[in-house]
Design a protein around this motif. Structure first.
Motif, mmCIF file in Angstrom:
data_model
loop_
_atom_site.group_PDB
_atom_site.id
_atom_site.type_symbol
_atom_site.label_atom_id
_atom_site.label_comp_id
_atom_site.label_asym_id
_atom_site.label_seq_id
_atom_site.Cartn_x
_atom_site.Cartn_y
_atom_site.Cartn_z
ATOM 1 N N GLN A 46 -2.315 6.361 -9.070
ATOM 2 C CA GLN A 46 -1.998 6.449 -7.649
ATOM 3 C C GLN A 46 -0.927 5.404 -7.320
ATOM 4 O OE1 GLN A 46 -5.470 5.940 -5.210
ATOM 5 N NE2 GLN A 46 -4.319 6.023 -3.309
ATOM 6 N N ARG A 47 -0.019 5.773 -6.413
ATOM 7 C CA ARG A 47 1.054 4.859 -6.006
ATOM 8 C C ARG A 47 0.578 4.006 -4.839
ATOM 9 N NH1 ARG A 47 6.743 7.563 -4.954
ATOM 10 N NH2 ARG A 47 5.441 8.754 -3.542
ATOM 11 N N VAL B 203 6.272 -1.645 -4.950
ATOM 12 C CA VAL B 203 5.649 -0.352 -5.226
ATOM 13 C C VAL B 203 5.201 -0.355 -6.685
ATOM 14 C CG1 VAL B 203 5.996 2.148 -5.317
ATOM 15 C CG2 VAL B 203 7.122 0.792 -3.536
ATOM 16 N N PHE B 204 3.971 0.093 -6.917
ATOM 17 C CA PHE B 204 3.440 0.165 -8.274
ATOM 18 C C PHE B 204 2.376 1.254 -8.348
ATOM 19 C CE2 PHE B 204 0.637 -2.598 -5.960
ATOM 20 C CZ PHE B 204 -0.630 -2.423 -6.491
ATOM 21 N N TYR B 205 2.058 1.650 -9.568
ATOM 22 C CA TYR B 205 1.017 2.647 -9.808
ATOM 23 C C TYR B 205 -0.191 1.951 -10.424
ATOM 24 C CZ TYR B 205 4.316 6.411 -8.964
ATOM 25 O OH TYR B 205 5.217 7.265 -8.380
ATOM 26 N N SER B 206 -1.373 2.430 -10.027
ATOM 27 C CA SER B 206 -2.607 1.878 -10.576
ATOM 28 C C SER B 206 -3.614 3.011 -10.777
ATOM 29 C CB SER B 206 -3.184 0.832 -9.623
ATOM 30 O OG SER B 206 -4.364 0.272 -10.161
ATOM 31 N N ASP B 207 -4.520 2.797 -11.742
ATOM 32 C CA ASP B 207 -5.558 3.782 -12.041
ATOM 33 C C ASP B 207 -6.554 3.948 -10.894
ATOM 34 O OD1 ASP B 207 -4.526 4.271 -14.572
ATOM 35 O OD2 ASP B 207 -5.711 2.667 -15.477
ATOM 36 N N CYS B 208 -6.794 2.862 -10.152
ATOM 37 C CA CYS B 208 -7.786 2.932 -9.076
ATOM 38 C C CYS B 208 -7.444 1.931 -7.973
ATOM 39 C CB CYS B 208 -9.185 2.668 -9.612
ATOM 40 S SG CYS B 208 -9.394 1.028 -10.306
ATOM 41 N N LEU C 51 -2.130 -4.290 1.310
ATOM 42 C CA LEU C 51 -2.068 -3.186 0.354
ATOM 43 C C LEU C 51 -2.145 -1.871 1.110
ATOM 44 C CD1 LEU C 51 -2.223 -2.182 -2.656
ATOM 45 C CD2 LEU C 51 -4.716 -2.205 -2.340
ATOM 46 N N TYR C 52 -1.247 -0.937 0.757
ATOM 47 C CA TYR C 52 -1.216 0.364 1.427
ATOM 48 C C TYR C 52 -1.117 1.496 0.411
ATOM 49 C CZ TYR C 52 0.181 -2.459 5.450
ATOM 50 O OH TYR C 52 0.241 -3.393 6.451
ATOM 51 N N GLU C 53 -1.720 2.619 0.757
ATOM 52 C CA GLU C 53 -1.486 3.864 0.057
ATOM 53 C C GLU C 53 -0.306 4.536 0.764
ATOM 54 O OE1 GLU C 53 -5.068 6.187 -0.431
ATOM 55 O OE2 GLU C 53 -6.253 4.351 -0.604
ATOM 56 N N ASP C 54 0.340 5.497 0.109
ATOM 57 C CA ASP C 54 1.509 6.157 0.710
ATOM 58 C C ASP C 54 1.197 6.747 2.082
ATOM 59 O OD1 ASP C 54 3.165 5.487 -1.360
ATOM 60 O OD2 ASP C 54 3.332 7.517 -2.169
ATOM 61 N N SER C 55 0.008 7.288 2.248
ATOM 62 C CA SER C 55 -0.349 7.925 3.523
ATOM 63 C C SER C 55 -0.467 6.922 4.669
ATOM 64 C CB SER C 55 -1.663 8.691 3.375
ATOM 65 O OG SER C 55 -2.716 7.789 3.065
ATOM 66 N N SER D 56 9.219 -0.356 3.842
ATOM 67 C CA SER D 56 8.129 0.367 4.497
ATOM 68 C C SER D 56 7.519 -0.450 5.622
ATOM 69 C CB SER D 56 7.045 0.741 3.486
ATOM 70 O OG SER D 56 6.341 -0.403 3.069
ATOM 71 N N LEU D 57 6.895 0.265 6.526
ATOM 72 C CA LEU D 57 6.131 -0.312 7.623
ATOM 73 C C LEU D 57 4.805 0.432 7.679
ATOM 74 C CD1 LEU D 57 8.919 -0.384 10.359
ATOM 75 C CD2 LEU D 57 8.150 -2.296 8.932
ATOM 76 N N SER D 58 3.761 -0.245 8.123
ATOM 77 C CA SER D 58 2.458 0.404 8.216
ATOM 78 C C SER D 58 2.455 1.400 9.373
ATOM 79 C CB SER D 58 1.349 -0.632 8.417
ATOM 80 O OG SER D 58 1.511 -1.292 9.654
ATOM 81 N N LYS D 59 1.677 2.459 9.228
ATOM 82 C CA LYS D 59 1.569 3.463 10.291
ATOM 83 C C LYS D 59 0.706 2.974 11.442
ATOM 84 C CE LYS D 59 2.345 7.748 7.786
ATOM 85 N NZ LYS D 59 1.748 9.010 7.318
ATOM 86 N N GLU D 60 -0.251 2.131 11.132
ATOM 87 C CA GLU D 60 -1.122 1.634 12.201
ATOM 88 C C GLU D 60 -0.381 0.615 13.065
ATOM 89 O OE1 GLU D 60 -3.590 -2.051 10.352
ATOM 90 O OE2 GLU D 60 -4.121 -0.088 9.565
#
Length: 180
Positions: free
Chosen positions: A4-5, A52-57, A79-83, A158-162
């Motif tokens: 997951q990114r 930006v990085f990818y991780s298993d969990c 820490l943020y997920e893409d969504s 990037s900026l957070s959506k919240e």
């Protein structure tokens, strides 16, 4: 299991060697940094790293974020997920004019990809595209047959959506800075 990114927004003091200390945290965990962008933030003397990085969990990504936040010169790490973010990249493409026999075709490619021509010189064009990595790569693939002379892509910003006012979250930093 598919990786997951994740995106980290790290607010720091501007000190020499911090980038190295942060990258060592990733190296120790054998995690590759896909994108790293640094800039000034909305608070004077506080800089923002976007990584930006990818991780298993998610748990593993959270451990990275916690380890980074422990660094002396790091003020806060999120820490943020893409969504959870609004993000973009900027890409520049230099294409030789002699490879573009049909100027209407170039205009069509630029318009179709919502890009723009930044510079038109006698022997080359520089095209700019803002978007997600997938969009900038698609334009790269479309321009490749025409002889790309150069290509460069920024890291993610990037900026957070919240509704998150960083200045209030970092108010403690400002107060500590005044006391010193």
């Amino acid at each position: 299991m598919e990786k997951q990114r994740f995106t980290l927004s790290i607010f720091t003091e501007n000190v020499v060697g911090l980038t190295n200390r942060i990258s060592i945290i990733f190296t120790r965990r054998k995690i590759n940094i896909e994108s790293l962008t640094t800039s000034a933030s909305e608070i004077e003397h506080v800089h923002r790293f976007t990584i930006v990085f990818y991780s298993d969990c998610k748990e593993s990504a959270e451990k990275v974020a916690k380890q980074i936040e422990k660094q002396i010169d790091v003020v806060r790490c999120f820490l943020y997920e893409d969504s959870e973010t609004i993000y973009q990249e900027v890409a520049l493409y230099k294409v030789a004019v002699d490879n573009l026999k049909d100027s209407d075709m170039v205009e069509e490619i630029v318009r179709k990809n919502h890009a723009r021509i930044l510079a038109a010189k006698a022997d080359f064009l520089v095209i700019e595209k803002t978007g997600h990595e997938e969009e900038t790569h698609a334009l790269y693939e479309e321009l490749k047959p025409y002889g790309l002379m150069q290509f460069g892509r920024s890291g993610r910003i990037s900026l957070s959506k919240e509704r998150q006012e960083i200045s209030s979250l970092l108010a403690e930093y400002d107060q500590e800075d005044v006391m010193v």
